[in-house]
Scaffold this motif. Structure first.
Motif, PDB file in Angstrom:
ATOM      1  N   GLY A 103      -0.015  11.782   2.209  1.00 23.94           N
ATOM      2  CA  GLY A 103      -0.817  11.874   3.418  1.00 23.94           C
ATOM      3  C   GLY A 103      -1.554  10.590   3.735  1.00 23.94           C
ATOM      4  N   ARG A 104      -1.930   9.855   2.705  1.00 22.57           N
ATOM      5  CA  ARG A 104      -2.662   8.607   2.923  1.00 22.57           C
ATOM      6  C   ARG A 104      -1.788   7.532   3.552  1.00 22.57           C
ATOM      7  NH1 ARG A 104      -6.030   8.663  -2.802  1.00 22.57           N
ATOM      8  NH2 ARG A 104      -7.831   9.838  -2.021  1.00 22.57           N
ATOM      9  N   ILE A 105      -0.487   7.625   3.387  1.00 20.41           N
ATOM     10  CA  ILE A 105       0.398   6.638   3.996  1.00 20.41           C
ATOM     11  C   ILE A 105       0.299   6.713   5.512  1.00 20.41           C
ATOM     12  CG2 ILE A 105       2.791   5.904   4.287  1.00 20.41           C
ATOM     13  CD1 ILE A 105       3.365   6.891   1.492  1.00 20.41           C
ATOM     14  N   VAL A 106       0.310   7.928   6.052  1.00 28.39           N
ATOM     15  CA  VAL A 106       0.263   8.099   7.508  1.00 28.39           C
ATOM     16  C   VAL A 106      -1.129   8.452   8.010  1.00 28.39           C
ATOM     17  CG1 VAL A 106       2.684   8.722   7.667  1.00 28.39           C
ATOM     18  CG2 VAL A 106       1.008  10.499   7.260  1.00 28.39           C
ATOM     19  N   GLY A 107      -2.107   8.559   7.080  1.00 29.40           N
ATOM     20  CA  GLY A 107      -3.478   8.832   7.490  1.00 29.40           C
ATOM     21  C   GLY A 107      -3.757  10.283   7.758  1.00 29.40           C
ATOM     22  N   ARG A 108      -3.020  11.195   7.083  1.00 30.98           N
ATOM     23  CA  ARG A 108      -3.222  12.625   7.304  1.00 30.98           C
ATOM     24  C   ARG A 108      -3.534  13.292   5.979  1.00 30.98           C
ATOM     25  NH1 ARG A 108       2.162  13.143  11.058  1.00 30.98           N
ATOM     26  NH2 ARG A 108       1.368  11.957  12.815  1.00 30.98           N
ATOM     27  N   VAL A 109      -4.794  13.543   5.749  1.00 27.60           N
ATOM     28  CA  VAL A 109      -5.234  14.220   4.529  1.00 27.60           C
ATOM     29  C   VAL A 109      -6.164  15.342   4.954  1.00 27.60           C
ATOM     30  CG1 VAL A 109      -6.373  13.984   2.322  1.00 27.60           C
ATOM     31  CG2 VAL A 109      -5.052  12.081   3.213  1.00 27.60           C
ATOM     32  N   ASP A 110      -5.692  16.574   4.865  1.00 28.04           N
ATOM     33  CA  ASP A 110      -6.472  17.710   5.362  1.00 28.04           C
ATOM     34  C   ASP A 110      -6.167  18.935   4.502  1.00 28.04           C
ATOM     35  OD1 ASP A 110      -6.943  19.254   8.640  1.00 28.04           O
ATOM     36  OD2 ASP A 110      -7.920  19.572   6.724  1.00 28.04           O
TER      37      ASP A 110
ATOM     38  N   ARG B 288       0.832  -1.206   0.000  1.00 28.80           N
ATOM     39  CA  ARG B 288       0.000   0.000   0.000  1.00 28.80           C
ATOM     40  C   ARG B 288       0.865   1.254   0.000  1.00 28.80           C
ATOM     41  NH1 ARG B 288      -2.004   3.740   3.497  1.00 28.80           N
ATOM     42  NH2 ARG B 288      -0.810   2.929   5.265  1.00 28.80           N
ATOM     43  N   HIS B 289       1.899   1.264   0.805  1.00 27.05           N
ATOM     44  CA  HIS B 289       2.787   2.425   0.859  1.00 27.05           C
ATOM     45  C   HIS B 289       3.456   2.647  -0.491  1.00 27.05           C
ATOM     46  CE1 HIS B 289       3.308   1.388   5.419  1.00 27.05           C
ATOM     47  NE2 HIS B 289       2.068   1.700   5.095  1.00 27.05           N
ATOM     48  N   ARG B 290       3.916   1.565  -1.107  1.00 26.33           N
ATOM     49  CA  ARG B 290       4.600   1.680  -2.402  1.00 26.33           C
ATOM     50  C   ARG B 290       3.667   2.267  -3.464  1.00 26.33           C
ATOM     51  NH1 ARG B 290       9.219  -0.237  -4.233  1.00 26.33           N
ATOM     52  NH2 ARG B 290       9.464  -1.485  -2.341  1.00 26.33           N
ATOM     53  N   GLU B 291       2.433   1.829  -3.483  1.00 24.38           N
ATOM     54  CA  GLU B 291       1.486   2.333  -4.481  1.00 24.38           C
ATOM     55  C   GLU B 291       1.243   3.827  -4.304  1.00 24.38           C
ATOM     56  OE1 GLU B 291      -1.862  -0.161  -3.904  1.00 24.38           O
ATOM     57  OE2 GLU B 291      -1.083  -1.810  -5.133  1.00 24.38           O
ATOM     58  N   HIS B 292       1.154   4.286  -3.045  1.00 23.42           N
ATOM     59  CA  HIS B 292       0.944   5.717  -2.809  1.00 23.42           C
ATOM     60  C   HIS B 292       2.160   6.538  -3.242  1.00 23.42           C
ATOM     61  CE1 HIS B 292      -2.896   5.264  -0.978  1.00 23.42           C
ATOM     62  NE2 HIS B 292      -2.467   4.652   0.108  1.00 23.42           N
ATOM     63  N   VAL B 293       3.359   6.050  -2.946  1.00 26.65           N
ATOM     64  CA  VAL B 293       4.562   6.779  -3.346  1.00 26.65           C
ATOM     65  C   VAL B 293       4.685   6.790  -4.869  1.00 26.65           C
ATOM     66  CG1 VAL B 293       7.079   6.857  -3.206  1.00 26.65           C
ATOM     67  CG2 VAL B 293       5.741   6.276  -1.182  1.00 26.65           C
ATOM     68  N   GLU B 294       4.370   5.678  -5.526  1.00 28.43           N
ATOM     69  CA  GLU B 294       4.432   5.630  -6.991  1.00 28.43           C
ATOM     70  C   GLU B 294       3.472   6.642  -7.615  1.00 28.43           C
ATOM     71  OE1 GLU B 294       3.549   1.567  -7.781  1.00 28.43           O
ATOM     72  OE2 GLU B 294       5.642   0.912  -7.695  1.00 28.43           O
ATOM     73  N   THR B 295       2.262   6.717  -7.078  1.00 24.61           N
ATOM     74  CA  THR B 295       1.283   7.667  -7.600  1.00 24.61           C
ATOM     75  C   THR B 295       1.738   9.104  -7.371  1.00 24.61           C
ATOM     76  OG1 THR B 295      -0.495   6.087  -7.127  1.00 24.61           O
ATOM     77  CG2 THR B 295      -1.144   8.357  -7.547  1.00 24.61           C
TER      78      THR B 295
END
Length: 515
Positions: free
Chosen positions: A492-499, A451-458
């Motif tokens: 932000g989605r990796i650590v759960g912080r989207v604001d 999951r982390h890898r996919e977020h960083v790739e995006t």
């Protein structure tokens, strides 16, 4: 969420009660004590006070019953004598516990109070340290339940910690990895990829938020500007363009890690391959120190894939014994399917060990040479009349034990080389920040989950698009800003912080809008 707050083994308790014929007790008490009500309303989050047995199911030397919520301390007062005075937080104290209704004594143990928000969940928390017999544990849990508290659902303590900003999403995942770790490397990696790595991801996000605030200001003021020189990207974006480029390069290095963190988390896949009757099954039995695979002199005995988990040098390994690789008229349909599965396992393996029997010793192999072979093992040394060509391989005998220690040593080295030094110093250097210092400390960020890898790739792809749009000058500044937003959200989605409020805060702090 991720962690089990309900007592482990609770259903085995119910099972034993059923066998002993105590149907009434199971129906009215144990099911109520050890299970959570279905369909829990989300609106009750933070309002209910929950409880759970936080240690293993009894019997044990000690047990801890944890309470969390606004009624934690009042419940403790109900379970003690009327003269009990609430002690200061974070200090262990003697607690004589009684049932709140019948006043029957339950146990004499210790208790400790953690006042919110300085607690694991961010709420008032009480821990009851009691004796671990089944009678004591069941009695205390029944008393807590009769006081009006609700049994916690799986992971609800950690869920409340996340909701109350005590843990980030990545820290929750790291905590789960720590509790489920099976090897020393997994333990070290879990401990090193929590708050320290969160700080690095947050530093990446800070760079993106500052860049977004800059581009948002350009959009707001572009209609008021008559300066035609602001078509040059360097003049429009200033230092933002360089910081984003540096961050994108940091992400590239981050992604080029060889999947080492994920290998440690999920296990290194080791495939034993070779011709039939080469001794693959004997080797996996020696490595596992038990009979996990059938050993026979008849070729083609192994038809399916047999996999065992091993700890090699502190690294979790999934070692698979596969069917012998052969084809011909004497190969039946079942063995053919086994060969197909063996080839698939070999293709997906991280480490391939070719096992060579008596056939092909002089040639130095079994005819299955390939770039994917990491280690070659020449088996049946006790049956050889002459020395063969063992260059680049190990000569062993599963019967006499010759070379087995060397095999384990070399296989361990191959596995450890595959995962590198991940975890030994992970998380160090967190003072380094992204942007102009993005290259510093980048090696400390370890990807442990897909999951982390996919977020960083995006996020990386979004920054690539941003750089292209930035070349178009002011005309594409709104699209460029959107790419920065996409990258920020993904990190932000990796650590759960989207604001989105973070962007506004940075905009107000860095630009004197309306002044």
């Amino acid at each position: 969420m991720l962690l089990c707050a309900a007592p482990a083994g609770c259903y085995s308790v119910v099972g034993r009660s059923l066998q002993s014929g105590r149907m009434g007790l199971v129906g009215s008490r144990l099911l109520r004590l050890y299970s959570s009500p279905p369909g829990l309303d989300d609106d009750s989050f933070g309002e209910d006070t929950i409880y759970a047995l936080s240690t293993s199911s009894p019997p044990s030397a000690l047990a801890i019953v944890r309470l969390s919520g606004p009624d934690s301390i009042p419940t403790l007062q109900k379970l003690t004598s009327p003269s009990f005075k609430v002690p200061p937080p974070r200090k262990m104290f003697l607690a004589k516990l009684f049932h709140p209704k019948s006043k029957v004594p339950l146990d004499e143990g210790m208790a400790v109070i953690f006042k919110g928000p300085k607690s694991f969940t961010g709420e008032d928390v009480v821990e009851l340290h009691i004796h671990g017999s089944r009678g004591v544990v069941d009695g205390v849990i029944e008393a807590v339940s009769d006081s009006g508290l609700r049994a916690a659902e799986r992971g609800e303590f950690t869920s409340r910690a996340f909701q109350n900003d005590k843990l980030s999403l990545l820290e929750v995942e790291s905590l789960h990895s720590l509790l489920t770790s099976q090897t020393s490397t997994q333990r070290v990696l879990a401990l090193s990829t929590s708050s320290k790595v969160v700080a690095i991801y947050d530093s990446w996000r800070d760079v993106l938020i500052k860049a977004m605030s800059h581009t948002e200001a350009i959009i707001d003021f572009s209609s008021d500007s008559d300066n035609t020189d602001l078509q040059e990207p360097e003049l429009i974006y200033g230092g933002v363009l360089d910081s984003v480029k540096n961050l994108r390069k940091t992400m590239e290095r981050h992604l080029e890690d060889g999947y080492k963190g994920e290998l440690i988390t999920n296990g290194v896949k080791v495939c034993l391959t070779g011709l039939p009757n080469a001794g693959k099954s004997s080797i996996i039995n020696i490595l596992a120190e038990r009979d996990v695979s059938i050993v026979s002199s008849t070729p083609g005995t192994t038809r399916d894939v047999v996999t065992v988990q091993l700890d090699l040098g502190g690294v979790l390994c999934l070692v698979s014994d596969t069917a012998g690789l052969r084809e011909g008229d004497d190969v039946d349909e079942v063995e053919t399917e086994g060969v197909k599965r063996a080839l698939r396992v070999r293709e997906e393996a991280d480490v391939v060990v070719e096992v060579v029997g008596l056939d092909g010793i002089e040639e130095g192999g079994d005819g299955e040479e390939g770039d994917d072979i990491d280690l070659k093992v020449f088996n049946k040394a006790d049956l050889r009349d002459t020395e063969g060509n063992f260059d680049g391989g190990i000569s062993i005998s599963c019967v006499s034990g010759e070379g087995v220690d060397e095999l384990i040593s070399k296989l361990t080295k191959v596995v450890k080389d595959r995962v590198g030094n991940v975890g030994a110093g992970a998380g160090a250097g967190t003072e380094a920040r992204a942007g102009e210092n993005a290259s510093e400390g980048s090696e400390d960020v370890i990807i442990t989950k897909r999951r982390h890898r996919e977020h960083v790739e995006t996020a990386w792809e979004a920054l690539c698009r941003f750089e292209v749009l930035a070349l178009e000058g002011e005309a594409a500044v709104d699209l460029a800003s959107e790419e920065l937003r996409v990258a920020s959200v993904e990190i932000g989605r990796i650590v759960g912080r989207v604001d989105v409020e973070d962007v506004l805060d940075s905009l107000f702090n860095d630009f004197c809008v309306g002044k």
